[in-house]
Design an enzyme around this catalytic site. Sequence first.
Site, mmCIF file in Angstrom:
data_model
loop_
_atom_site.group_PDB
_atom_site.id
_atom_site.type_symbol
_atom_site.label_atom_id
_atom_site.label_comp_id
_atom_site.label_asym_id
_atom_site.label_seq_id
_atom_site.Cartn_x
_atom_site.Cartn_y
_atom_site.Cartn_z
ATOM 1 N N CYS A 1 -15.616 2.542 -4.763
ATOM 2 C CA CYS A 1 -16.219 2.997 -3.507
ATOM 3 C C CYS A 1 -16.096 4.506 -3.324
ATOM 4 O O CYS A 1 -16.959 5.133 -2.709
ATOM 5 C CB CYS A 1 -15.575 2.261 -2.330
ATOM 6 S SG CYS A 1 -15.971 0.513 -2.279
ATOM 7 N N CYS B 1 -19.989 18.707 -6.321
ATOM 8 C CA CYS B 1 -21.203 17.993 -6.749
ATOM 9 C C CYS B 1 -21.950 17.644 -5.467
ATOM 10 O O CYS B 1 -21.932 18.427 -4.512
ATOM 11 C CB CYS B 1 -20.851 16.758 -7.573
ATOM 12 S SG CYS B 1 -19.809 15.557 -6.702
ATOM 13 N N SER C 1 -11.369 10.789 5.517
ATOM 14 C CA SER C 1 -12.531 10.107 4.943
ATOM 15 C C SER C 1 -12.403 8.594 5.035
ATOM 16 O O SER C 1 -13.392 7.870 4.877
ATOM 17 C CB SER C 1 -12.723 10.522 3.479
ATOM 18 O OG SER C 1 -11.639 10.070 2.680
ATOM 19 N N ASN C 2 -11.176 8.068 5.292
ATOM 20 C CA ASN C 2 -10.976 6.620 5.431
ATOM 21 C C ASN C 2 -11.529 6.079 6.736
ATOM 22 O O ASN C 2 -11.878 4.895 6.839
ATOM 23 C CB ASN C 2 -9.486 6.287 5.377
ATOM 24 C CG ASN C 2 -8.791 6.694 4.101
ATOM 25 O OD1 ASN C 2 -7.613 7.021 4.117
ATOM 26 N ND2 ASN C 2 -9.496 6.707 2.976
ATOM 27 N N ASP D 1 0.853 -1.191 0.000
ATOM 28 C CA ASP D 1 0.000 0.000 0.000
ATOM 29 C C ASP D 1 0.884 1.235 0.000
ATOM 30 O O ASP D 1 1.740 1.377 0.863
ATOM 31 C CB ASP D 1 -0.917 0.018 1.237
ATOM 32 C CG ASP D 1 -2.149 0.889 1.033
ATOM 33 O OD1 ASP D 1 -2.008 1.971 0.429
ATOM 34 O OD2 ASP D 1 -3.236 0.491 1.465
ATOM 35 N N ASP E 1 -9.367 -2.033 -5.008
ATOM 36 C CA ASP E 1 -10.634 -1.418 -5.376
ATOM 37 C C ASP E 1 -10.659 -0.952 -6.827
ATOM 38 O O ASP E 1 -11.437 -0.079 -7.186
ATOM 39 C CB ASP E 1 -10.942 -0.225 -4.455
ATOM 40 C CG ASP E 1 -9.906 0.889 -4.596
ATOM 41 O OD1 ASP E 1 -8.920 0.707 -5.329
ATOM 42 O OD2 ASP E 1 -10.099 1.941 -3.959
ATOM 43 N N ASN E 2 -9.792 -1.540 -7.674
ATOM 44 C CA ASN E 2 -9.827 -1.166 -9.085
ATOM 45 C C ASN E 2 -9.486 -2.369 -9.948
ATOM 46 O O ASN E 2 -8.789 -3.295 -9.515
ATOM 47 C CB ASN E 2 -8.894 0.014 -9.371
ATOM 48 C CG ASN E 2 -7.434 -0.341 -9.189
ATOM 49 O OD1 ASN E 2 -6.801 -0.910 -10.082
ATOM 50 N ND2 ASN E 2 -6.874 -0.013 -8.021
#
Length: 472
Positions: free
Chosen positions: A288, A428, A164-165, A157, A225-226
Site C-alpha cells: 500500500c 518521484c 500519512s497514516n 506492532d 502488509d507484507n
Amino acid sequence: MATIIIPTPLRKFTNQQSRVEVGGNTIQETLAELTLNFPDLKKNLFDENGQIRGYVNIFAGDEDIRNLQQENTPVNGQTTISIIPAIAGGSGALDDITFSKEEYARYNRHIIIPDFGLEAQKKLKAAKVLVIGSGGLGSPLLLYLAAAGVGNIGIVDFDTVDDSNLQRQVLFGTEDIGKPKAEAAQKRLQSLNPYINIEIYKTQLTSQNTLELISQYDVVADGTDNFPIRYLVNDAAVLAGKPNVYASIFQFEGQVSVFNYTDANGVTGPNYRDLYPTPPEPGLIPNCAEGGVLGVLPGIIGSLQANEVIKVITGVGEPLSGRFFVFDALTFQTRTLKITKRADAPAITGLIDYEQFCGVKAVERKLKEISVEEFAQWQNNGEDIQVIDVREPAEYEQINIGALLIPLGTVAQRADEISRNKKVVVHCKLGGRSAKAIRTLEDEFGFDNLYNLKGGITAIEQSELFAKSIHI
C-alpha cells in the site's frame, strides 16, 4: 498414540493446545490419560459417577462412539478422537464468566439477539484474540473487537504513527503522531471499552518469537502488509492449531478469508498456503505504501474481518473457511470463491527464514524523509542541495521542478552523478519509487545523505511554496 482434538471452549484446560497425543487402546483409556495430564478437564468430561457427561459427544474418526462400542471402542495410533460438546448444552467452561451491571447495559444489543444471546457474549469475554498490525486493517478490526466485548486482545506492532497514516488508520489522531502505534491503540481501545484487557507487543515478529506468542491466543487476525510476515503468521497458526482470520487490501480491492479453521466435526479447512503455496516474485506486487489504497477500503474490509473473528469465537453463523471473499470498491462488486486444501501444498513442519523465502525484507528500515515545507525552508535558507527526479522522461516533460532526471531503472548505473558531500533530495510522483531508489543507493553504494520527499511531485504541485519553481 491416538490424537485427541480439543474444542475451543475446553482449551483453557489444556494450556490452549488444540491437539493432544495420548496413549491407550480404548476410548476409556485415552480419556483417562488425557484427564490425568490435564486434571481440570475431568469435571467437564465426566460426571460424579465417572460417566461421560450427556452434553459431550465423543467421535472416533467420523463415528460417534455411541454407535460403536462406547467407551470400549478400540483406538490405535491412526485414530483421531474428537470431543464435541452438544450444541444445546455447555461444557461448563464459561460458568465463571460474569458481567457487571454496566457490562450488561453495554452489550444489551448483542444479548437480545435470539441467535446470539448471553452465551455468545460470554464467549467473547472469555476469548483471546491476537491482532497482527494496528494500521489500516487493524484500526477498524481492533475498534469493533473492543466494542463487541472481546475480553482479551493482543496487539503486535512496533511502528510509530505517521501523519500519512491518518488518511485511513482511524484508530489514531493528530495528537498520536510520533507515538508507538501499539501504545496509542491501547489507550484508545481502553477508552472505548474499559472492561477488557489489552496486551501490547512492540516487537517485530520473527521465526523465534511468533509461535510462542500465537500459542497464547485462541484466534489470530492477520492485518499485515507484507508477504514474509503473512507466511510466518500462517505457518505459526497451523503449527499452533489456531484459526487465522485473514484480510488484505490494495488500492480499490479487498480480500477476506478464514484459514486453518477446525469445525465442530474436527475437520480443519485450508490455510494460506493452500491458496498461495509460494509468494510472488519480489517487487511484482507492490504494498500500500507503494501503490496506495482508498482510505475507506480498510474500514470496509477490517470490519468484515472483525465479523469473521466474532463468528469464529462464538460459533454463530458460518465462518469464511474454505471460501475467499473479494470486494471491488470501484464497481461495488463482490465475489465469494471456493478454496480447498491442496494435495501439493507444502507441508508445514516448522518455521523458516521468511525473508529469504519471499526474497524481500519483512520490515524495511526507516528512510530519512522531509516534507514539502521543510524542502522549501532548505531552499529559502540557501542550503546547498542536489535534487534528483527518478520518474520517467515523459512524466518529467509534463511537469518538473528542474531537478536532475535519473529514472529509477538507471539509478544504479548513474550513481556517480549523485553527490555524497551535500544533502540530496530524491522525489518521484508520490514517494514510492524515490524510496526504492534511495534503498538501492544506500544498500549498494553506501550513500548516507539521501532524503525522500514525502508526497513527491504531487505534494509540490499542491503547495503554493513551489508555484514559481514548477515547469509545465
